[in-house]
Design a protein around this motif. Structure first.
Motif, PDB file in Angstrom:
ATOM      1  N   LYS A  22     -94.123 -69.582  -9.988  1.00 28.61           N
ATOM      2  CA  LYS A  22     -95.569 -69.651  -9.814  1.00 28.61           C
ATOM      3  C   LYS A  22     -95.879 -70.582  -8.654  1.00 28.61           C
ATOM      4  O   LYS A  22     -95.351 -71.683  -8.581  1.00 28.61           O
ATOM      5  CB  LYS A  22     -96.222 -70.165 -11.099  1.00 28.61           C
ATOM      6  CG  LYS A  22     -97.737 -70.089 -11.094  1.00 28.61           C
ATOM      7  CD  LYS A  22     -98.336 -70.647 -12.365  1.00 28.61           C
ATOM      8  CE  LYS A  22     -98.198 -69.677 -13.506  1.00 28.61           C
ATOM      9  NZ  LYS A  22     -98.976 -70.088 -14.702  1.00 28.61           N
ATOM     10  N   VAL A  23     -96.742 -70.127  -7.737  1.00 29.09           N
ATOM     11  CA  VAL A  23     -97.113 -70.924  -6.571  1.00 29.09           C
ATOM     12  C   VAL A  23     -98.628 -71.046  -6.539  1.00 29.09           C
ATOM     13  O   VAL A  23     -99.339 -70.049  -6.727  1.00 29.09           O
ATOM     14  CB  VAL A  23     -96.621 -70.271  -5.256  1.00 29.09           C
ATOM     15  CG1 VAL A  23     -97.053 -71.079  -4.055  1.00 29.09           C
ATOM     16  CG2 VAL A  23     -95.113 -70.091  -5.277  1.00 29.09           C
ATOM     17  N   TYR A  24     -99.120 -72.269  -6.297  1.00 25.82           N
ATOM     18  CA  TYR A  24    -100.545 -72.517  -6.162  1.00 25.82           C
ATOM     19  C   TYR A  24    -100.854 -72.735  -4.686  1.00 25.82           C
ATOM     20  O   TYR A  24    -100.370 -73.684  -4.082  1.00 25.82           O
ATOM     21  CB  TYR A  24    -100.962 -73.757  -6.959  1.00 25.82           C
ATOM     22  CG  TYR A  24    -100.711 -73.613  -8.439  1.00 25.82           C
ATOM     23  CD1 TYR A  24    -101.657 -73.010  -9.265  1.00 25.82           C
ATOM     24  CD2 TYR A  24     -99.525 -74.065  -9.000  1.00 25.82           C
ATOM     25  CE1 TYR A  24    -101.421 -72.873 -10.616  1.00 25.82           C
ATOM     26  CE2 TYR A  24     -99.283 -73.930 -10.359  1.00 25.82           C
ATOM     27  CZ  TYR A  24    -100.238 -73.333 -11.156  1.00 25.82           C
ATOM     28  OH  TYR A  24    -100.002 -73.186 -12.497  1.00 25.82           O
ATOM     29  N   LYS A  25    -101.656 -71.851  -4.114  1.00 27.01           N
ATOM     30  CA  LYS A  25    -101.970 -71.939  -2.686  1.00 27.01           C
ATOM     31  C   LYS A  25    -103.277 -71.204  -2.460  1.00 27.01           C
ATOM     32  O   LYS A  25    -103.488 -70.129  -3.010  1.00 27.01           O
ATOM     33  CB  LYS A  25    -100.835 -71.308  -1.884  1.00 27.01           C
ATOM     34  CG  LYS A  25    -100.788 -71.669  -0.424  1.00 27.01           C
ATOM     35  CD  LYS A  25     -99.487 -71.133   0.174  1.00 27.01           C
ATOM     36  CE  LYS A  25     -99.401 -71.377   1.650  1.00 27.01           C
ATOM     37  NZ  LYS A  25     -99.023 -72.729   2.009  1.00 27.01           N
ATOM     38  N   TYR A  26    -104.152 -71.775  -1.638  1.00 24.84           N
ATOM     39  CA  TYR A  26    -105.443 -71.132  -1.378  1.00 24.84           C
ATOM     40  C   TYR A  26    -105.566 -70.811   0.110  1.00 24.84           C
ATOM     41  O   TYR A  26    -105.204 -71.623   0.952  1.00 24.84           O
ATOM     42  CB  TYR A  26    -106.611 -72.017  -1.806  1.00 24.84           C
ATOM     43  CG  TYR A  26    -107.937 -71.336  -1.633  1.00 24.84           C
ATOM     44  CD1 TYR A  26    -108.336 -70.343  -2.514  1.00 24.84           C
ATOM     45  CD2 TYR A  26    -108.769 -71.643  -0.565  1.00 24.84           C
ATOM     46  CE1 TYR A  26    -109.538 -69.675  -2.356  1.00 24.84           C
ATOM     47  CE2 TYR A  26    -109.971 -70.985  -0.398  1.00 24.84           C
ATOM     48  CZ  TYR A  26    -110.353 -70.010  -1.299  1.00 24.84           C
ATOM     49  OH  TYR A  26    -111.541 -69.351  -1.126  1.00 24.84           O
TER      50      TYR A  26
ATOM     51  N   PHE B  11    -105.901 -68.508  -6.062  1.00 28.41           N
ATOM     52  CA  PHE B  11    -104.943 -69.539  -5.647  1.00 28.41           C
ATOM     53  C   PHE B  11    -103.663 -69.555  -6.481  1.00 28.41           C
ATOM     54  O   PHE B  11    -102.849 -70.464  -6.350  1.00 28.41           O
ATOM     55  CB  PHE B  11    -105.607 -70.922  -5.682  1.00 28.41           C
ATOM     56  CG  PHE B  11    -106.146 -71.286  -7.036  1.00 28.41           C
ATOM     57  CD1 PHE B  11    -105.371 -71.991  -7.933  1.00 28.41           C
ATOM     58  CD2 PHE B  11    -107.428 -70.913  -7.407  1.00 28.41           C
ATOM     59  CE1 PHE B  11    -105.847 -72.317  -9.188  1.00 28.41           C
ATOM     60  CE2 PHE B  11    -107.923 -71.247  -8.662  1.00 28.41           C
ATOM     61  CZ  PHE B  11    -107.133 -71.945  -9.551  1.00 28.41           C
ATOM     62  N   ILE B  12    -103.462 -68.568  -7.337  1.00 29.18           N
ATOM     63  CA  ILE B  12    -102.258 -68.517  -8.179  1.00 29.18           C
ATOM     64  C   ILE B  12    -101.478 -67.246  -7.839  1.00 29.18           C
ATOM     65  O   ILE B  12    -101.995 -66.139  -7.933  1.00 29.18           O
ATOM     66  CB  ILE B  12    -102.597 -68.519  -9.675  1.00 29.18           C
ATOM     67  CG1 ILE B  12    -103.364 -69.791 -10.051  1.00 29.18           C
ATOM     68  CG2 ILE B  12    -101.332 -68.398 -10.511  1.00 29.18           C
ATOM     69  CD1 ILE B  12    -103.868 -69.802 -11.485  1.00 29.18           C
ATOM     70  N   PHE B  13    -100.228 -67.434  -7.432  1.00 24.29           N
ATOM     71  CA  PHE B  13     -99.353 -66.320  -7.084  1.00 24.29           C
ATOM     72  C   PHE B  13     -98.092 -66.425  -7.938  1.00 24.29           C
ATOM     73  O   PHE B  13     -97.465 -67.473  -7.974  1.00 24.29           O
ATOM     74  CB  PHE B  13     -98.981 -66.369  -5.606  1.00 24.29           C
ATOM     75  CG  PHE B  13    -100.173 -66.294  -4.696  1.00 24.29           C
ATOM     76  CD1 PHE B  13    -100.643 -65.086  -4.246  1.00 24.29           C
ATOM     77  CD2 PHE B  13    -100.819 -67.456  -4.304  1.00 24.29           C
ATOM     78  CE1 PHE B  13    -101.747 -65.027  -3.409  1.00 24.29           C
ATOM     79  CE2 PHE B  13    -101.924 -67.411  -3.469  1.00 24.29           C
ATOM     80  CZ  PHE B  13    -102.389 -66.183  -3.019  1.00 24.29           C
ATOM     81  N   ILE B  14     -97.738 -65.335  -8.614  1.00 23.79           N
ATOM     82  CA  ILE B  14     -96.552 -65.319  -9.467  1.00 23.79           C
ATOM     83  C   ILE B  14     -95.551 -64.331  -8.862  1.00 23.79           C
ATOM     84  O   ILE B  14     -95.873 -63.154  -8.650  1.00 23.79           O
ATOM     85  CB  ILE B  14     -96.911 -64.946 -10.914  1.00 23.79           C
ATOM     86  CG1 ILE B  14     -97.921 -65.963 -11.472  1.00 23.79           C
ATOM     87  CG2 ILE B  14     -95.655 -64.895 -11.777  1.00 23.79           C
ATOM     88  CD1 ILE B  14     -98.512 -65.596 -12.812  1.00 23.79           C
ATOM     89  N   PHE B  15     -94.350 -64.846  -8.597  1.00 19.07           N
ATOM     90  CA  PHE B  15     -93.297 -64.055  -7.965  1.00 19.07           C
ATOM     91  C   PHE B  15     -92.102 -63.935  -8.892  1.00 19.07           C
ATOM     92  O   PHE B  15     -91.894 -64.775  -9.758  1.00 19.07           O
ATOM     93  CB  PHE B  15     -92.821 -64.732  -6.671  1.00 19.07           C
ATOM     94  CG  PHE B  15     -93.869 -64.860  -5.610  1.00 19.07           C
ATOM     95  CD1 PHE B  15     -94.034 -63.864  -4.661  1.00 19.07           C
ATOM     96  CD2 PHE B  15     -94.673 -65.995  -5.538  1.00 19.07           C
ATOM     97  CE1 PHE B  15     -94.990 -63.983  -3.663  1.00 19.07           C
ATOM     98  CE2 PHE B  15     -95.634 -66.119  -4.548  1.00 19.07           C
ATOM     99  CZ  PHE B  15     -95.791 -65.109  -3.605  1.00 19.07           C
ATOM    100  N   GLU B  16     -91.298 -62.891  -8.654  1.00 16.09           N
ATOM    101  CA  GLU B  16     -89.995 -62.790  -9.292  1.00 16.09           C
ATOM    102  C   GLU B  16     -88.969 -62.536  -8.186  1.00 16.09           C
ATOM    103  O   GLU B  16     -89.288 -61.956  -7.150  1.00 16.09           O
ATOM    104  CB  GLU B  16     -89.961 -61.675 -10.336  1.00 16.09           C
ATOM    105  CG  GLU B  16     -90.066 -60.276  -9.775  1.00 16.09           C
ATOM    106  CD  GLU B  16     -90.024 -59.199 -10.857  1.00 16.09           C
ATOM    107  OE1 GLU B  16     -90.122 -59.518 -12.052  1.00 16.09           O
ATOM    108  OE2 GLU B  16     -89.884 -58.021 -10.470  1.00 16.09           O
ATOM    109  N   GLU B  17     -87.752 -63.003  -8.413  1.00 18.47           N
ATOM    110  CA  GLU B  17     -86.699 -62.793  -7.416  1.00 18.47           C
ATOM    111  C   GLU B  17     -86.341 -61.315  -7.376  1.00 18.47           C
ATOM    112  O   GLU B  17     -86.348 -60.633  -8.401  1.00 18.47           O
ATOM    113  CB  GLU B  17     -85.473 -63.640  -7.752  1.00 18.47           C
ATOM    114  CG  GLU B  17     -85.691 -65.113  -7.498  1.00 18.47           C
ATOM    115  CD  GLU B  17     -84.412 -65.915  -7.621  1.00 18.47           C
ATOM    116  OE1 GLU B  17     -83.352 -65.431  -7.189  1.00 18.47           O
ATOM    117  OE2 GLU B  17     -84.487 -67.036  -8.158  1.00 18.47           O
ATOM    118  N   SER B  18     -86.036 -60.841  -6.163  1.00 20.66           N
ATOM    119  CA  SER B  18     -85.701 -59.429  -5.994  1.00 20.66           C
ATOM    120  C   SER B  18     -84.714 -59.270  -4.849  1.00 20.66           C
ATOM    121  O   SER B  18     -84.819 -59.933  -3.827  1.00 20.66           O
ATOM    122  CB  SER B  18     -86.975 -58.626  -5.699  1.00 20.66           C
ATOM    123  OG  SER B  18     -86.652 -57.298  -5.415  1.00 20.66           O
TER     124      SER B  18
END
Length: 197
Positions: A2-6, A34-41
């Motif tokens: 989870k990354v918080y960035k605006y 401002f919330i981005f959720i990533f998974e490894e791929s």
């Protein structure tokens, strides 16, 4: 992850999302601005933003199905046009959305309209405030002549009201800068379309 960035600039947001794709992360959710959720791929993905005005239920369903047939996966965006639609797909050389440039013009028109409207409202509020109270923020008579506990009680009581009087001019300045930024980007997006013709 989870990354918080605006981001104020959607172009920078799209570039950042694609850098995350290049690092081996796929965007799976974007529940708030401002919330981005990533998974490894291990697969190479591309992410694009698309800006749409409000759509009917039928138009929205058609919009989703057209993109999904082309291999795009819808991550975020609703039919009311409040946030950009975020799309991701496996890179295959056909990695642009068909309406990319037109949608950016539409987005910047809305951003210019919103920021301009709110900037004017805050400017009027600031003008009325400074004419009504001679620019004073703390209105309690003799506040700064008080001492000890009486001063602190009066000061802390008035502080929220003083902040309500002091903050709008700063909000106006921020909105004015955002308006100019959106207006500049609107002109750039229009020129891109003109150059393609």
């Amino acid at each position: 992850m989870k990354v918080y960035k605006y981001f104020v600039d959607p172009n920078k947001q799209e570039k950042w999302l694609n850098k995350m794709n290049d690092k081996g992360y796929k965007l799976i959710k974007n529940p708030m601005d401002f919330i981005f959720i990533f998974e490894e791929s291990d697969t190479d993905y591309v992410t694009r933003l698309d800006y749409r005005d409000r759509m009917s239920m039928e138009g929205y369903s058609e919009y989703l199905s057209i993109h999904e047939e082309l291999g795009w996966e819808h991550v975020r965006g609703g039919r009311f046009g409040m946030t950009p639609h975020t799309w991701t797909k496996v890179k295959d050389g056909n990695d642009e959305l068909f309406s990319d440039k037109e949608s950016k013009v539409s987005f910047y028109k809305r951003a210019t309209s919103y920021t301009g409207t709110f900037a004017i409202l805050f400017m009027v509020y600031t003008f009325i405030f400074f004419n009504s109270f001679d620019g004073e923020i703390f209105l309690t008579p003799g506040l700064f002549d008080m001492e000890g506990i009486m001063f602190w009680k009066a000061f802390l009581f008035e502080l929220p009201f003083a902040l309500m009087r002091a903050v709008p001019p700063f909000i106006f300045l921020i909105l004015a800068v955002m308006f100019l930024y959106a207006y500049s980007n609107l002109n750039k997006a229009k020129k891109e379309i003109e150059n393609d013709l």
